[in-house]
Write a protein that holds these residues in place. Structure first.
Motif, PDB file in Angstrom:
ATOM      1  N   ILE A   1      -0.546   5.038 -11.234  1.00 23.41           N
ATOM      2  CA  ILE A   1      -1.603   5.825 -11.880  1.00 23.41           C
ATOM      3  C   ILE A   1      -1.028   7.065 -12.547  1.00 23.41           C
ATOM      4  O   ILE A   1      -1.376   7.384 -13.694  1.00 23.41           O
ATOM      5  N   ILE A   2      -0.134   7.756 -11.860  1.00 20.25           N
ATOM      6  CA  ILE A   2       0.493   8.952 -12.444  1.00 20.25           C
ATOM      7  C   ILE A   2       1.315   8.572 -13.674  1.00 20.25           C
ATOM      8  O   ILE A   2       1.298   9.280 -14.686  1.00 20.25           O
ATOM      9  N   ASN A   3       2.007   7.462 -13.593  1.00 24.07           N
ATOM     10  CA  ASN A   3       2.799   6.990 -14.730  1.00 24.07           C
ATOM     11  C   ASN A   3       1.909   6.734 -15.939  1.00 24.07           C
ATOM     12  O   ASN A   3       2.243   7.121 -17.063  1.00 24.07           O
TER      13      ASN A   3
ATOM     14  N   ASN B   1       0.812  -1.219   0.000  1.00 24.41           N
ATOM     15  CA  ASN B   1       0.000   0.000   0.000  1.00 24.41           C
ATOM     16  C   ASN B   1       0.845   1.269   0.000  1.00 24.41           C
ATOM     17  O   ASN B   1       0.353   2.337   0.331  1.00 24.41           O
ATOM     18  N   SER B   2       2.105   1.145  -0.381  1.00 27.20           N
ATOM     19  CA  SER B   2       2.998   2.294  -0.437  1.00 27.20           C
ATOM     20  C   SER B   2       2.545   3.267  -1.523  1.00 27.20           C
ATOM     21  O   SER B   2       1.920   2.885  -2.513  1.00 27.20           O
ATOM     22  N   SER B   3       2.874   4.531  -1.338  1.00 25.65           N
ATOM     23  CA  SER B   3       2.426   5.558  -2.286  1.00 25.65           C
ATOM     24  C   SER B   3       3.039   5.376  -3.671  1.00 25.65           C
ATOM     25  O   SER B   3       2.435   5.775  -4.667  1.00 25.65           O
TER      26      SER B   3
ATOM     27  N   TYR C   1       3.283   2.688  -5.258  1.00 21.99           N
ATOM     28  CA  TYR C   1       2.431   1.766  -5.991  1.00 21.99           C
ATOM     29  C   TYR C   1       1.032   2.339  -6.200  1.00 21.99           C
ATOM     30  O   TYR C   1       0.466   2.211  -7.278  1.00 21.99           O
ATOM     31  N   LYS C   2       0.477   2.963  -5.166  1.00 17.65           N
ATOM     32  CA  LYS C   2      -0.892   3.464  -5.271  1.00 17.65           C
ATOM     33  C   LYS C   2      -0.988   4.669  -6.205  1.00 17.65           C
ATOM     34  O   LYS C   2      -1.853   4.729  -7.064  1.00 17.65           O
ATOM     35  N   LYS C   3      -0.088   5.634  -6.023  1.00 21.83           N
ATOM     36  CA  LYS C   3      -0.146   6.853  -6.821  1.00 21.83           C
ATOM     37  C   LYS C   3       0.807   6.824  -8.007  1.00 21.83           C
ATOM     38  O   LYS C   3       0.500   7.346  -9.067  1.00 21.83           O
ATOM     39  N   GLY C   4       1.944   6.214  -7.823  1.00 24.69           N
ATOM     40  CA  GLY C   4       2.974   6.231  -8.859  1.00 24.69           C
ATOM     41  C   GLY C   4       2.560   5.537 -10.136  1.00 24.69           C
ATOM     42  O   GLY C   4       2.829   6.015 -11.236  1.00 24.69           O
TER      43      GLY C   4
END
Length: 91
Positions: free
Chosen positions: A17-19, A8-10, A12-15
């Motif tokens: 999707i942003i990628n 649940n690290s950021s 993986y969660k945000k990176g």
């Protein structure tokens, strides 16, 4: 410092999707700036994000989930880079 062992690290969660969003926008902008000096910048952006996506997914599967199937993502990244280099050097 990033915690790569936590699923649940950021990163993986945000990176991821942003990628993917950067990849979509860079593909669109590559087409919009076709035959200009900016086209190559956006083309390199989607190539880099296209390479980073399977690396991030593979890292999530292998390190965070302890799943050996994540190595498939690493193979996918190598295949992607090989195809891009083959296309680049064939023209």
């Amino acid at each position: 410092m990033l915690n790569l062992k936590n699923e649940n690290s950021s990163i993986y969660k945000k990176g991821i999707i942003i990628n993917q969003l950067i990849m979509i926008f860079s593909i669109i902008l590559t087409q919009a700036f076709d035959d200009t000096k900016y086209e190559m910048i956006f083309r390199v952006m989607w190539m880099v994000t296209g390479f980073m996506w399977p690396v991030l997914m593979g890292t999530k599967e292998v390190i965070a989930k302890k799943n050996k199937a994540g190595y498939f993502y690493y193979v996918l990244a190598v295949v992607f880079v090989t195809i891009i280099l083959w296309i680049y050097f064939s023209y």
